[in-house]
Design a protein around this motif. Structure first.
Motif, PDB file in Angstrom:
ATOM      1  N   MET A 184       0.825  -1.203   0.000  1.00  0.00           N
ATOM      2  CA  MET A 184       0.000   0.000   0.000  1.00  0.00           C
ATOM      3  C   MET A 184       0.866   1.264   0.000  1.00  0.00           C
ATOM      4  SD  MET A 184      -3.187  -0.840  -0.216  1.00  0.00           S
ATOM      5  CE  MET A 184      -4.085   0.574   0.399  1.00  0.00           C
ATOM      6  N   ARG A 185       1.954   1.265   0.753  1.00  0.00           N
ATOM      7  CA  ARG A 185       2.831   2.437   0.785  1.00  0.00           C
ATOM      8  C   ARG A 185       3.477   2.661  -0.575  1.00  0.00           C
ATOM      9  NH1 ARG A 185       4.520   6.006   4.766  1.00  0.00           N
ATOM     10  NH2 ARG A 185       5.574   7.657   3.641  1.00  0.00           N
ATOM     11  N   ALA A 186       3.881   1.578  -1.235  1.00  0.00           N
ATOM     12  CA  ALA A 186       4.462   1.713  -2.578  1.00  0.00           C
ATOM     13  C   ALA A 186       3.432   2.309  -3.540  1.00  0.00           C
ATOM     14  CB  ALA A 186       4.952   0.359  -3.082  1.00  0.00           C
ATOM     15  N   GLY A 187       2.181   1.872  -3.429  1.00  0.00           N
ATOM     16  CA  GLY A 187       1.125   2.422  -4.272  1.00  0.00           C
ATOM     17  C   GLY A 187       0.892   3.898  -3.996  1.00  0.00           C
ATOM     18  N   LEU A 188       0.872   4.272  -2.727  1.00  0.00           N
ATOM     19  CA  LEU A 188       0.696   5.679  -2.370  1.00  0.00           C
ATOM     20  C   LEU A 188       1.866   6.512  -2.882  1.00  0.00           C
ATOM     21  CD1 LEU A 188      -0.834   7.947  -0.876  1.00  0.00           C
ATOM     22  CD2 LEU A 188       0.476   7.318   1.157  1.00  0.00           C
ATOM     23  N   ASP A 189       3.072   6.017  -2.689  1.00  0.00           N
ATOM     24  CA  ASP A 189       4.254   6.743  -3.162  1.00  0.00           C
ATOM     25  C   ASP A 189       4.217   6.924  -4.678  1.00  0.00           C
ATOM     26  OD1 ASP A 189       5.119   6.917  -0.537  1.00  0.00           O
ATOM     27  OD2 ASP A 189       6.609   5.313  -0.740  1.00  0.00           O
ATOM     28  N   ASP A 190       3.759   5.899  -5.405  1.00  0.00           N
ATOM     29  CA  ASP A 190       3.627   6.004  -6.865  1.00  0.00           C
ATOM     30  C   ASP A 190       2.594   7.060  -7.243  1.00  0.00           C
ATOM     31  OD1 ASP A 190       5.520   4.027  -7.244  1.00  0.00           O
ATOM     32  OD2 ASP A 190       4.067   2.463  -7.769  1.00  0.00           O
ATOM     33  N   MET A 191       1.467   7.101  -6.523  1.00  0.00           N
ATOM     34  CA  MET A 191       0.441   8.105  -6.808  1.00  0.00           C
ATOM     35  C   MET A 191       0.972   9.512  -6.548  1.00  0.00           C
ATOM     36  SD  MET A 191      -3.229   6.586  -5.618  1.00  0.00           S
ATOM     37  CE  MET A 191      -2.737   5.609  -4.210  1.00  0.00           C
ATOM     38  N   VAL A 192       1.675   9.679  -5.448  1.00  0.00           N
ATOM     39  CA  VAL A 192       2.227  10.995  -5.109  1.00  0.00           C
ATOM     40  C   VAL A 192       3.225  11.434  -6.188  1.00  0.00           C
ATOM     41  CG1 VAL A 192       3.688  12.246  -3.466  1.00  0.00           C
ATOM     42  CG2 VAL A 192       1.849  10.766  -2.634  1.00  0.00           C
ATOM     43  N   ALA A 193       4.096  10.532  -6.597  1.00  0.00           N
ATOM     44  CA  ALA A 193       5.108  10.865  -7.607  1.00  0.00           C
ATOM     45  C   ALA A 193       4.469  11.180  -8.961  1.00  0.00           C
ATOM     46  CB  ALA A 193       6.100   9.714  -7.747  1.00  0.00           C
TER      47      ALA A 193
ATOM     48  N   VAL B 273      -9.572   3.763  -4.138  1.00  0.00           N
ATOM     49  CA  VAL B 273     -10.492   2.902  -3.403  1.00  0.00           C
ATOM     50  C   VAL B 273      -9.757   1.632  -2.996  1.00  0.00           C
ATOM     51  CG1 VAL B 273     -12.650   1.608  -3.560  1.00  0.00           C
ATOM     52  CG2 VAL B 273     -12.445   3.822  -4.712  1.00  0.00           C
ATOM     53  N   SER B 274      -9.985   1.209  -1.761  1.00  0.00           N
ATOM     54  CA  SER B 274      -9.313   0.017  -1.256  1.00  0.00           C
ATOM     55  C   SER B 274     -10.161  -0.642  -0.182  1.00  0.00           C
ATOM     56  CB  SER B 274      -7.962   0.416  -0.661  1.00  0.00           C
ATOM     57  OG  SER B 274      -7.300  -0.710  -0.126  1.00  0.00           O
ATOM     58  N   HIS B 275      -9.821  -1.856   0.158  1.00  0.00           N
ATOM     59  CA  HIS B 275     -10.420  -2.583   1.279  1.00  0.00           C
ATOM     60  C   HIS B 275     -10.040  -1.867   2.577  1.00  0.00           C
ATOM     61  CE1 HIS B 275     -10.738  -5.796   4.287  1.00  0.00           C
ATOM     62  NE2 HIS B 275     -11.616  -6.340   3.467  1.00  0.00           N
ATOM     63  N   GLY B 276     -10.927  -1.855   3.534  1.00  0.00           N
ATOM     64  CA  GLY B 276     -10.666  -1.180   4.805  1.00  0.00           C
ATOM     65  C   GLY B 276      -9.435  -1.697   5.525  1.00  0.00           C
ATOM     66  N   GLY B 277      -9.189  -2.995   5.453  1.00  0.00           N
ATOM     67  CA  GLY B 277      -8.010  -3.563   6.109  1.00  0.00           C
ATOM     68  C   GLY B 277      -6.718  -3.070   5.488  1.00  0.00           C
ATOM     69  N   SER B 278      -6.719  -2.937   4.174  1.00  0.00           N
ATOM     70  CA  SER B 278      -5.542  -2.419   3.478  1.00  0.00           C
ATOM     71  C   SER B 278      -5.339  -0.942   3.790  1.00  0.00           C
ATOM     72  CB  SER B 278      -5.687  -2.611   1.967  1.00  0.00           C
ATOM     73  OG  SER B 278      -5.810  -3.983   1.654  1.00  0.00           O
TER      74      SER B 278
ATOM     75  N   ARG C 154      -4.371   0.107  17.958  1.00  0.00           N
ATOM     76  CA  ARG C 154      -4.586   1.486  18.436  1.00  0.00           C
ATOM     77  C   ARG C 154      -5.328   2.335  17.407  1.00  0.00           C
ATOM     78  NH1 ARG C 154       1.433   2.379  20.090  1.00  0.00           N
ATOM     79  NH2 ARG C 154       1.127   3.897  18.442  1.00  0.00           N
ATOM     80  N   LEU C 155      -5.406   1.829  16.175  1.00  0.00           N
ATOM     81  CA  LEU C 155      -6.117   2.514  15.108  1.00  0.00           C
ATOM     82  C   LEU C 155      -7.434   1.781  14.880  1.00  0.00           C
ATOM     83  CD1 LEU C 155      -5.845   4.767  12.971  1.00  0.00           C
ATOM     84  CD2 LEU C 155      -4.785   3.082  11.474  1.00  0.00           C
ATOM     85  N   ALA C 156      -8.544   2.480  15.033  1.00  0.00           N
ATOM     86  CA  ALA C 156      -9.864   1.848  14.935  1.00  0.00           C
ATOM     87  C   ALA C 156     -10.055   1.144  13.601  1.00  0.00           C
ATOM     88  CB  ALA C 156     -10.954   2.905  15.109  1.00  0.00           C
ATOM     89  N   VAL C 157     -10.800   0.067  13.630  1.00  0.00           N
ATOM     90  CA  VAL C 157     -11.164  -0.639  12.404  1.00  0.00           C
ATOM     91  C   VAL C 157     -12.019   0.306  11.563  1.00  0.00           C
ATOM     92  CG1 VAL C 157     -12.467  -2.594  11.475  1.00  0.00           C
ATOM     93  CG2 VAL C 157     -11.023  -2.896  13.502  1.00  0.00           C
ATOM     94  N   MET C 158     -11.766   0.322  10.274  1.00  0.00           N
ATOM     95  CA  MET C 158     -12.493   1.196   9.353  1.00  0.00           C
ATOM     96  C   MET C 158     -13.948   0.747   9.236  1.00  0.00           C
ATOM     97  SD  MET C 158     -12.099   3.710   6.999  1.00  0.00           S
ATOM     98  CE  MET C 158     -10.429   3.800   6.437  1.00  0.00           C
ATOM     99  N   HIS C 159     -14.878   1.720   9.329  1.00  0.00           N
ATOM    100  CA  HIS C 159     -16.290   1.412   9.088  1.00  0.00           C
ATOM    101  C   HIS C 159     -16.473   0.972   7.642  1.00  0.00           C
ATOM    102  CE1 HIS C 159     -17.843   2.870  12.872  1.00  0.00           C
ATOM    103  NE2 HIS C 159     -17.202   4.014  12.722  1.00  0.00           N
TER     104      HIS C 159
ATOM    105  N   LEU D 254     -13.976   8.475   8.042  1.00  0.00           N
ATOM    106  CA  LEU D 254     -15.026   9.426   7.691  1.00  0.00           C
ATOM    107  C   LEU D 254     -16.205   8.695   7.043  1.00  0.00           C
ATOM    108  CD1 LEU D 254     -12.793  12.157   6.043  1.00  0.00           C
ATOM    109  CD2 LEU D 254     -13.710  12.145   8.363  1.00  0.00           C
ATOM    110  N   THR D 255     -17.417   9.054   7.454  1.00  0.00           N
ATOM    111  CA  THR D 255     -18.607   8.426   6.873  1.00  0.00           C
ATOM    112  C   THR D 255     -19.740   9.439   6.633  1.00  0.00           C
ATOM    113  OG1 THR D 255     -19.390   7.820   9.081  1.00  0.00           O
ATOM    114  CG2 THR D 255     -18.150   6.138   7.865  1.00  0.00           C
ATOM    115  N   PRO D 256     -19.440  10.618   6.101  1.00  0.00           N
ATOM    116  CA  PRO D 256     -20.515  11.597   5.908  1.00  0.00           C
ATOM    117  C   PRO D 256     -21.569  11.118   4.910  1.00  0.00           C
ATOM    118  CG  PRO D 256     -18.571  12.286   4.726  1.00  0.00           C
ATOM    119  CD  PRO D 256     -18.180  11.112   5.583  1.00  0.00           C
ATOM    120  N   HIS D 257     -21.189  10.228   4.019  1.00  0.00           N
ATOM    121  CA  HIS D 257     -22.123   9.692   3.041  1.00  0.00           C
ATOM    122  C   HIS D 257     -23.136   8.742   3.670  1.00  0.00           C
ATOM    123  CE1 HIS D 257     -18.687   7.075   3.459  1.00  0.00           C
ATOM    124  NE2 HIS D 257     -19.414   6.063   3.014  1.00  0.00           N
ATOM    125  N   LEU D 258     -22.924   8.349   4.915  1.00  0.00           N
ATOM    126  CA  LEU D 258     -23.849   7.459   5.597  1.00  0.00           C
ATOM    127  C   LEU D 258     -24.816   8.221   6.515  1.00  0.00           C
ATOM    128  CD1 LEU D 258     -21.422   4.563   6.594  1.00  0.00           C
ATOM    129  CD2 LEU D 258     -22.889   4.737   4.577  1.00  0.00           C
ATOM    130  N   ALA D 259     -24.634   9.518   6.635  1.00  0.00           N
ATOM    131  CA  ALA D 259     -25.499  10.314   7.495  1.00  0.00           C
ATOM    132  C   ALA D 259     -26.900  10.400   6.881  1.00  0.00           C
ATOM    133  CB  ALA D 259     -24.928  11.717   7.660  1.00  0.00           C
TER     134      ALA D 259
END
Length: 109
Positions: free
Chosen positions: A32-41, A51-56, A74-79, A100-105
């Motif tokens: 995932m970090r390699a993918g993020l670094d590629d996107m940033v570059a 878009v990704s799986h919450g666990g990833s 220590r980091l909450a599981v993603m809704h 963040l879940t504003p689309h579920l409000a």
């Protein structure tokens, strides 16, 4: 559990391959970090959505925060359908928002 050995590893704190032959948490973090670094570059200065799986996503957030498998709790599981926001520069990445879940409000009114 359909993977009793994997479940036992999670309980004991062992970062075992999921399902016996899948990825470890650490492997997902690196991917995932390699993918993020590629996107940033590839999109410097731009706003990019991914878009990704919450666990990833949790593995990436843990990496950005300097957390490993042992401290990931220590980091909450993603809704379900929750979002995270990462802000990147040439030399750093920050977790700007988590779960963040504003689309579920419910609609106002």
């Amino acid at each position: 559990s359909t993977d009793p050995v994997g479940f036992a590893g999670l309980v004991s704190g062992t970062d075992a391959p999921r399902g016996g032959d899948g990825e470890t948490f650490a492997t997902v973090q690196k991917r995932m970090r390699a993918g993020l670094d590629d996107m940033v570059a590839g999109h410097a200065g731009a706003t990019v959505g991914a878009v990704s799986h919450g666990g990833s996503t949790r593995a990436l957030a843990a990496d950005v925060l300097g957390m490993d498998f042992g401290s990931r709790h220590r980091l909450a599981v993603m809704h379900n359908t929750g979002m995270a926001r990462f802000v990147a520069s040439e030399d750093s990445v920050a977790l700007a928002a988590w779960n963040l879940t504003p689309h579920l409000a419910p609609p106002a009114g």
